[in-house]
Design an enzyme around this catalytic site. Structure first.
Site, PDB file in Angstrom:
ATOM      1  N   CYS A 178      37.265  16.186  42.878  1.00 56.76           N
ATOM      2  CA  CYS A 178      36.440  17.337  43.258  1.00 56.76           C
ATOM      3  C   CYS A 178      35.749  16.957  44.570  1.00 56.76           C
ATOM      4  CB  CYS A 178      35.466  17.712  42.142  1.00 56.76           C
ATOM      5  SG  CYS A 178      34.300  16.412  41.702  1.00 56.76           S
ATOM      6  N   ARG A 237      32.439  16.755  38.646  1.00 58.37           N
ATOM      7  CA  ARG A 237      33.221  17.755  37.897  1.00 58.37           C
ATOM      8  C   ARG A 237      34.576  17.206  37.503  1.00 58.37           C
ATOM      9  NH1 ARG A 237      31.767  22.198  42.168  1.00 58.37           N
ATOM     10  NH2 ARG A 237      32.372  20.350  43.279  1.00 58.37           N
TER      11      ARG A 237
END
Length: 76
Positions: free
Chosen positions: A32, A37
């Site tokens: 990411c 994430r």
């Protein structure tokens, strides 16, 4: 996640992942912007039975800092 906050393990989700080219028999490298994430994606995929999953924790910050590394701009 399902509305109740638990991991979605439905056949529909697995079909969606397959349609994106993600199958438990293939390796996956999650990334990411900064590795947070993608860490969540790592945990979710492992829980779904994907065994060859890695998290590129340096993610985009690290990759883009080295101008010798390739960057492909998708115009789609």
């Amino acid at each position: 996640l399902r509305p109740d906050g638990l991991l979605d393990r439905s056949p529909a989700l697995m079909d969606r992942l397959r349609s994106l080219g993600l199958t438990p028999d293939r390796g996956v490298i999650a990334y990411c912007v900064g590795g947070v994430r993608s860490g969540e994606a790592f945990v979710a995929l492992r829980a779904l039975g994907f065994r060859d999953v890695k998290n590129y924790d340096g993610s985009w910050y690290e990759w883009s800092a080295d101008h010798a590394r390739p960057i492909v701009h998708d115009q789609a």
